[in-house]
Design a protein around this motif. Structure first.
Motif, PDB file in Angstrom:
ATOM      1  N   ALA A  68     -10.434   4.345   4.242  1.00 39.07           N
ATOM      2  CA  ALA A  68     -10.081   5.550   4.810  1.00 39.07           C
ATOM      3  C   ALA A  68      -8.603   5.450   5.628  1.00 39.07           C
ATOM      4  O   ALA A  68      -7.789   6.248   5.902  1.00 39.07           O
ATOM      5  CB  ALA A  68     -11.001   6.338   5.279  1.00 39.07           C
ATOM      6  N   ASP A  69      -8.833   4.396   6.187  1.00 40.27           N
ATOM      7  CA  ASP A  69      -7.897   4.007   7.300  1.00 40.27           C
ATOM      8  C   ASP A  69      -6.597   3.355   6.823  1.00 40.27           C
ATOM      9  O   ASP A  69      -5.461   3.474   7.505  1.00 40.27           O
ATOM     10  CB  ASP A  69      -8.200   3.348   8.705  1.00 40.27           C
ATOM     11  CG  ASP A  69      -9.355   4.056   9.335  1.00 40.27           C
ATOM     12  OD1 ASP A  69      -9.569   4.954   9.120  1.00 40.27           O
ATOM     13  OD2 ASP A  69     -10.081   3.005  10.004  1.00 40.27           O
ATOM     14  N   GLU A  70      -6.577   2.700   5.757  1.00 35.24           N
ATOM     15  CA  GLU A  70      -5.453   1.939   5.221  1.00 35.24           C
ATOM     16  C   GLU A  70      -4.327   2.942   4.638  1.00 35.24           C
ATOM     17  O   GLU A  70      -5.057   4.167   4.064  1.00 35.24           O
ATOM     18  CB  GLU A  70      -6.084   0.996   4.300  1.00 35.24           C
ATOM     19  CG  GLU A  70      -6.855  -0.322   4.854  1.00 35.24           C
ATOM     20  CD  GLU A  70      -5.864  -1.150   5.709  1.00 35.24           C
ATOM     21  OE1 GLU A  70      -4.866  -1.395   5.063  1.00 35.24           O
ATOM     22  OE2 GLU A  70      -6.082  -1.241   6.681  1.00 35.24           O
ATOM     23  N   PRO A  71      -3.050   2.527   4.535  1.00 35.90           N
ATOM     24  CA  PRO A  71      -2.379   3.265   3.612  1.00 35.90           C
ATOM     25  C   PRO A  71      -2.814   3.491   2.285  1.00 35.90           C
ATOM     26  O   PRO A  71      -3.408   2.875   1.427  1.00 35.90           O
ATOM     27  CB  PRO A  71      -0.911   2.332   3.701  1.00 35.90           C
ATOM     28  CG  PRO A  71      -1.163   1.323   4.299  1.00 35.90           C
ATOM     29  CD  PRO A  71      -2.599   1.359   4.755  1.00 35.90           C
ATOM     30  N   GLU A  72      -2.066   4.508   1.383  1.00 34.69           N
ATOM     31  CA  GLU A  72      -2.539   4.614   0.142  1.00 34.69           C
ATOM     32  C   GLU A  72      -2.054   3.473  -0.847  1.00 34.69           C
ATOM     33  O   GLU A  72      -2.975   3.301  -1.707  1.00 34.69           O
ATOM     34  CB  GLU A  72      -1.493   5.930  -0.323  1.00 34.69           C
ATOM     35  CG  GLU A  72      -1.806   6.504  -1.600  1.00 34.69           C
ATOM     36  CD  GLU A  72      -1.035   7.507  -2.113  1.00 34.69           C
ATOM     37  OE1 GLU A  72      -0.590   7.825  -3.102  1.00 34.69           O
ATOM     38  OE2 GLU A  72      -0.909   8.552  -1.078  1.00 34.69           O
ATOM     39  N   GLU A  73      -1.392   2.843  -0.524  1.00 39.40           N
ATOM     40  CA  GLU A  73      -1.186   1.457  -1.413  1.00 39.40           C
ATOM     41  C   GLU A  73      -2.365   0.556  -1.454  1.00 39.40           C
ATOM     42  O   GLU A  73      -2.781   0.102  -2.428  1.00 39.40           O
ATOM     43  CB  GLU A  73      -0.194   0.713  -0.989  1.00 39.40           C
ATOM     44  CG  GLU A  73       1.222   1.081  -1.066  1.00 39.40           C
ATOM     45  CD  GLU A  73       1.592   2.178   0.208  1.00 39.40           C
ATOM     46  OE1 GLU A  73       1.238   1.760   1.265  1.00 39.40           O
ATOM     47  OE2 GLU A  73       2.361   3.189  -0.074  1.00 39.40           O
ATOM     48  N   SER A  74      -3.274   0.347  -0.345  1.00 40.82           N
ATOM     49  CA  SER A  74      -4.286  -0.218  -0.246  1.00 40.82           C
ATOM     50  C   SER A  74      -5.506   0.197  -1.212  1.00 40.82           C
ATOM     51  O   SER A  74      -6.158  -0.187  -1.977  1.00 40.82           O
ATOM     52  CB  SER A  74      -4.905  -0.524   1.169  1.00 40.82           C
ATOM     53  OG  SER A  74      -3.830  -1.337   1.836  1.00 40.82           O
ATOM     54  N   LEU A  75      -5.449   1.669  -1.021  1.00 43.73           N
ATOM     55  CA  LEU A  75      -6.470   2.481  -1.991  1.00 43.73           C
ATOM     56  C   LEU A  75      -6.169   2.298  -3.329  1.00 43.73           C
ATOM     57  O   LEU A  75      -7.122   2.103  -3.944  1.00 43.73           O
ATOM     58  CB  LEU A  75      -6.511   4.044  -1.339  1.00 43.73           C
ATOM     59  CG  LEU A  75      -7.704   4.856  -2.029  1.00 43.73           C
ATOM     60  CD1 LEU A  75      -9.006   4.241  -1.546  1.00 43.73           C
ATOM     61  CD2 LEU A  75      -7.557   6.095  -1.391  1.00 43.73           C
ATOM     62  N   LEU A  76      -4.945   2.353  -3.934  1.00 45.73           N
ATOM     63  CA  LEU A  76      -4.661   2.238  -5.181  1.00 45.73           C
ATOM     64  C   LEU A  76      -4.871   0.876  -5.499  1.00 45.73           C
ATOM     65  O   LEU A  76      -5.541   0.487  -6.820  1.00 45.73           O
ATOM     66  CB  LEU A  76      -3.156   2.456  -5.244  1.00 45.73           C
ATOM     67  CG  LEU A  76      -2.879   3.933  -5.406  1.00 45.73           C
ATOM     68  CD1 LEU A  76      -1.184   4.206  -5.390  1.00 45.73           C
ATOM     69  CD2 LEU A  76      -3.361   4.851  -6.307  1.00 45.73           C
ATOM     70  N   GLU A  77      -4.687  -0.364  -4.739  1.00 46.01           N
ATOM     71  CA  GLU A  77      -4.934  -1.399  -5.237  1.00 46.01           C
ATOM     72  C   GLU A  77      -6.651  -1.724  -5.488  1.00 46.01           C
ATOM     73  O   GLU A  77      -6.860  -2.313  -6.375  1.00 46.01           O
ATOM     74  CB  GLU A  77      -4.587  -2.617  -4.068  1.00 46.01           C
ATOM     75  CG  GLU A  77      -5.065  -4.093  -4.294  1.00 46.01           C
ATOM     76  CD  GLU A  77      -5.051  -4.831  -3.172  1.00 46.01           C
ATOM     77  OE1 GLU A  77      -5.367  -5.917  -3.249  1.00 46.01           O
ATOM     78  OE2 GLU A  77      -4.036  -4.896  -2.030  1.00 46.01           O
TER      79      GLU A  77
END
Length: 187
Positions: A68-77
């Protein structure tokens, strides 16, 4: 003739019955004490399993907070790569908690600890189900949907029942959590 052989038969019967009562009473007391000690050992094992549950629950919550705290790129990964560390944490938690649930449900326990074993197994199965909602064979959209549906509060509610029963059992068997550290929790 000796005095012992001249005693009436009823005296010998009384001595025999009194001896049997003493032997049975001592045996019952020792057996009860041994059963109590035996049951305490099982409770210490359940306390260790509770700690395993708590660690797994914290891991899952930390991963969810991290995502939840990470940028969108981390969520996509996370969504696209089944080998990402965060996604592997979900798989590991689901696997460990399914094993814990199976152990808690099938370990032979003293009757007084049956409800606790059942409740701990139910809580572990609930955590396994929530963590297992994210699986390896899902596409990115399915992973994101599953991640959004993880219900940590449901896990907490299931665990609260086990904690309540464990508190009652600890009080009955007079076990302090801090005294259990040498029982295999952190070794």
């Amino acid at each position: 003739m000796s005095e012992a052989s001249s005693a009436p038969q009823w005296v010998w019967i009384l001595i025999t019955v009194a001896s049997l009562v003493v032997v049975v009473s001592v045996g019952w007391l020792v057996g009860g004490w041994l059963w109590h000690r035996f049951s305490r050992r099982y409770l210490v094992q359940l306390i260790g399993r509770r700690e395993n549950f708590i660690a797994s629950q914290r891991t899952l919550e930390a991963v969810i907070r991290h995502l939840a705290d990470e940028p969108e790129e981390s969520l996509l990964e996370f969504a696209q790569d089944p080998g990402s560390p965060d996604r592997q944490a979900f798989f590991d938690v689901a696997h460990r908690m399914q094993l814990l649930a199976d152990e808690a449900w099938t370990t032979p326990l003293p009757k007084r600890l049956w409800p606790l074993g059942q409740a701990l197994g139910d809580a572990a199965a609930t955590l396994a189900m929530e963590a297992g909602s994210v699986s390896e064979d899902m596409d990115a959209d399915g992973v994101l949907t599953a991640l959004a549906s993880v219900n940590v509060e449901r896990v907490t509610r299931a665990f609260e029942e086990a904690v309540k029963l464990m508190t009652e059992a600890r009080e009955y068997y007079d076990i302090d959590d801090t005294a259990v550290y040498g029982g295999g929790l952190y070794i």
